[in-house]
Scaffold this motif. Structure first.
Motif, PDB file in Angstrom:
ATOM      1  N   VAL A  87       6.541  18.762  -3.894  1.00 49.49           N
ATOM      2  CA  VAL A  87       5.563  19.895  -3.778  1.00 49.49           C
ATOM      3  C   VAL A  87       5.901  20.800  -2.510  1.00 49.49           C
ATOM      4  N   LEU A  88       6.206  19.966  -1.197  1.00 48.30           N
ATOM      5  CA  LEU A  88       6.592  20.510  -0.154  1.00 48.30           C
ATOM      6  C   LEU A  88       8.049  21.123   0.057  1.00 48.30           C
ATOM      7  N   LYS A  89       8.726  20.644  -0.962  1.00 55.72           N
ATOM      8  CA  LYS A  89      10.373  20.909  -0.943  1.00 55.72           C
ATOM      9  C   LYS A  89      10.857  20.606   0.281  1.00 55.72           C
ATOM     10  N   HIS A  90      10.580  19.597   1.038  1.00 59.06           N
ATOM     11  CA  HIS A  90      11.155  19.041   2.175  1.00 59.06           C
ATOM     12  C   HIS A  90      11.392  17.543   1.795  1.00 59.06           C
ATOM     13  N   GLN A 122       0.806  -1.468  -0.082  1.00 58.40           N
ATOM     14  CA  GLN A 122      -0.154   0.066  -0.110  1.00 58.40           C
ATOM     15  C   GLN A 122       0.974   1.206   0.072  1.00 58.40           C
ATOM     16  N   ALA A 123       1.944   1.189   0.719  1.00 58.12           N
ATOM     17  CA  ALA A 123       2.891   2.367   0.707  1.00 58.12           C
ATOM     18  C   ALA A 123       3.501   2.496  -0.329  1.00 58.12           C
ATOM     19  N   LEU A 124       4.029   1.423  -1.198  1.00 56.87           N
ATOM     20  CA  LEU A 124       4.376   1.718  -2.454  1.00 56.87           C
ATOM     21  C   LEU A 124       3.343   2.227  -3.505  1.00 56.87           C
ATOM     22  N   ILE A 125       2.220   1.703  -3.434  1.00 58.91           N
ATOM     23  CA  ILE A 125       1.327   2.322  -4.490  1.00 58.91           C
ATOM     24  C   ILE A 125       1.232   3.767  -4.118  1.00 58.91           C
ATOM     25  N   LEU A 126       0.892   3.938  -2.775  1.00 54.69           N
ATOM     26  CA  LEU A 126       0.719   5.626  -2.466  1.00 54.69           C
ATOM     27  C   LEU A 126       1.847   6.466  -2.831  1.00 54.69           C
ATOM     28  N   SER A 127       3.248   5.828  -2.563  1.00 54.71           N
ATOM     29  CA  SER A 127       4.448   6.739  -2.911  1.00 54.71           C
ATOM     30  C   SER A 127       4.174   6.886  -4.644  1.00 54.71           C
ATOM     31  N   TYR A 128       3.752   6.325  -5.249  1.00 51.42           N
ATOM     32  CA  TYR A 128       3.750   6.652  -6.882  1.00 51.42           C
ATOM     33  C   TYR A 128       2.596   7.174  -7.370  1.00 51.42           C
ATOM     34  N   LEU A 129       1.748   7.681  -6.522  1.00 52.49           N
ATOM     35  CA  LEU A 129       0.501   8.453  -7.011  1.00 52.49           C
ATOM     36  C   LEU A 129       0.950   9.795  -7.776  1.00 52.49           C
ATOM     37  N   PRO A 130       0.400  10.441  -8.490  1.00 57.83           N
ATOM     38  CA  PRO A 130       0.802  11.526  -9.252  1.00 57.83           C
ATOM     39  C   PRO A 130       0.708  12.754  -8.263  1.00 57.83           C
ATOM     40  N   ASP A 131      -0.370  12.529  -7.109  1.00 57.97           N
ATOM     41  CA  ASP A 131      -0.670  13.744  -6.420  1.00 57.97           C
ATOM     42  C   ASP A 131       0.234  13.566  -5.076  1.00 57.97           C
ATOM     43  N   PRO A 132       0.375  14.420  -4.324  1.00 62.04           N
ATOM     44  CA  PRO A 132       1.064  14.466  -3.055  1.00 62.04           C
ATOM     45  C   PRO A 132       0.074  13.790  -2.096  1.00 62.04           C
ATOM     46  N   VAL A 133       0.676  12.876  -1.333  1.00 62.96           N
ATOM     47  CA  VAL A 133      -0.077  12.154  -0.375  1.00 62.96           C
ATOM     48  C   VAL A 133       0.831  12.229   1.020  1.00 62.96           C
ATOM     49  N   VAL A 134      -0.116  12.838   2.003  1.00 67.44           N
ATOM     50  CA  VAL A 134       0.559  13.052   3.451  1.00 67.44           C
ATOM     51  C   VAL A 134      -0.386  12.313   4.401  1.00 67.44           C
ATOM     52  N   VAL A 135       0.155  11.317   5.111  1.00 68.52           N
ATOM     53  CA  VAL A 135      -0.589  10.772   6.110  1.00 68.52           C
ATOM     54  C   VAL A 135      -0.326  11.024   7.561  1.00 68.52           C
ATOM     55  N   ILE A 136      -1.273  11.585   8.263  1.00 74.59           N
ATOM     56  CA  ILE A 136      -1.007  12.209   9.718  1.00 74.59           C
ATOM     57  C   ILE A 136      -2.001  11.409  10.777  1.00 74.59           C
ATOM     58  N   SER A 137      -1.341  11.066  11.834  1.00 75.82           N
ATOM     59  CA  SER A 137      -2.023  10.445  12.943  1.00 75.82           C
ATOM     60  C   SER A 137      -3.100  11.819  13.546  1.00 75.82           C
ATOM     61  N   ALA A 138      -3.903  11.216  14.290  1.00 75.41           N
ATOM     62  CA  ALA A 138      -4.998  12.081  15.097  1.00 75.41           C
ATOM     63  C   ALA A 138      -4.373  13.194  15.973  1.00 75.41           C
ATOM     64  N   GLU A 139      -2.981  12.948  16.225  1.00 75.62           N
ATOM     65  CA  GLU A 139      -2.041  14.031  16.854  1.00 75.62           C
ATOM     66  C   GLU A 139      -1.621  15.024  16.017  1.00 75.62           C
ATOM     67  N   GLY A 140      -1.464  14.717  14.963  1.00 71.72           N
ATOM     68  CA  GLY A 140      -1.084  15.828  13.897  1.00 71.72           C
ATOM     69  C   GLY A 140       0.472  15.290  13.432  1.00 71.72           C
ATOM     70  N   VAL A 141       0.842  14.010  13.782  1.00 65.18           N
ATOM     71  CA  VAL A 141       2.286  13.439  13.425  1.00 65.18           C
ATOM     72  C   VAL A 141       2.218  12.775  12.257  1.00 65.18           C
ATOM     73  N   ILE A 142       3.058  13.323  11.349  1.00 62.97           N
ATOM     74  CA  ILE A 142       3.288  12.819   9.725  1.00 62.97           C
ATOM     75  C   ILE A 142       3.677  11.299  10.169  1.00 62.97           C
ATOM     76  N   THR A 143       3.039  10.378   9.348  1.00 61.71           N
ATOM     77  CA  THR A 143       3.499   8.998   9.256  1.00 61.71           C
ATOM     78  C   THR A 143       3.892   8.441   8.025  1.00 61.71           C
ATOM     79  N   PHE A 144       3.585   9.161   6.947  1.00 62.23           N
ATOM     80  CA  PHE A 144       3.726   8.791   5.585  1.00 62.23           C
ATOM     81  C   PHE A 144       3.808   9.761   4.618  1.00 62.23           C
TER      82      PHE A 144
END
Length: 129
Positions: free
Chosen positions: A86-89, A56-78
Motif C-alpha cells: 500500500v505504501l509502496k516502500h 505474533q509478527a508472522l500473524i500480523l505480517s499475513y493480515l490482509p490489511d496493512p499494519v504499521v506499529v510505531i513507538s510513542a516517539e513515532g519510530v516504525i518498529t513493524f
C-alpha cells in the motif's frame, strides 16, 4: 609430647584461616550455582518471549490489511507485507524510520495527536489494571 603454646596458637590460627577459606569457597560455589540457575531461567524466559513475538509478527505480517506499529516517539518498529504494498516502500526501509518523515506533511499533526491519545489511553489502561 607437649606442644609449646606459641606453636599451638599458630596451629589454631592456621586452622581457623583454613576453615574460613573453605567456608568462603563453599559460599562462592553456592552463589555461582544460584547465579547460573537464574541466568538459565532468564534465558529460557527470553527465548519463550522471543518465540511468542515472532509468532505474533508472522500473524500480523499475513493480515490482509496493512499494519504499521510505531513507538510513542513515532519510530516504525513493524510493518506487515500489505503495508509495503500500500505504501509502496520497502519494509526494511520503513523499519526504524520516523512515521512523520514518511507521511504527507498535512497529516503530521493528526498523527502526533493520534500517538499522544493512544499513549494516554494505554497509560490509563495500565494504571487501572
Amino acid at each position: 609430647q607437649s606442644v609449646p603454646q606459641s606453636v599451638a596458637l599458630l596451629l589454631a590460627d592456621t586452622r581457623r584461616k583454613e576453615e574460613k577459606r573453605h567456608a568462603k569457597r563453599l559460599a562462592n560455589r553456592k552463589s555461582a550455582c544460584t547465579s547460573r540457575a537464574r541466568k538459565k531461567a532468564l534465558i529460557e524466559e527470553m527465548t519463550k518471549e522471543n518465540a511468542k513475538l515472532r509468532r505474533q509478527a508472522l500473524i500480523l505480517s499475513y493480515l490482509p490489511d496493512p499494519v504499521v506499529v510505531i513507538s510513542a516517539e513515532g519510530v516504525i518498529t513493524f510493518c506487515s507485507m500489505q503495508a509495503e504494498r500500500v505504501l509502496k516502500h520497502d519494509v526494511s526501509g520503513l523499519i526504524g524510520a520516523n512515521i512523520e518523515d514518511i507521511i504527507v506533511p498535512s497529516s503530521r499533526e493528526a498523527i502526533r495527536r493520534l500517538i499522544r491519545d493512544l499513549v494516554i489511553a494505554e497509560q490509563r489502561a495500565l494504571s487501572s489494571s
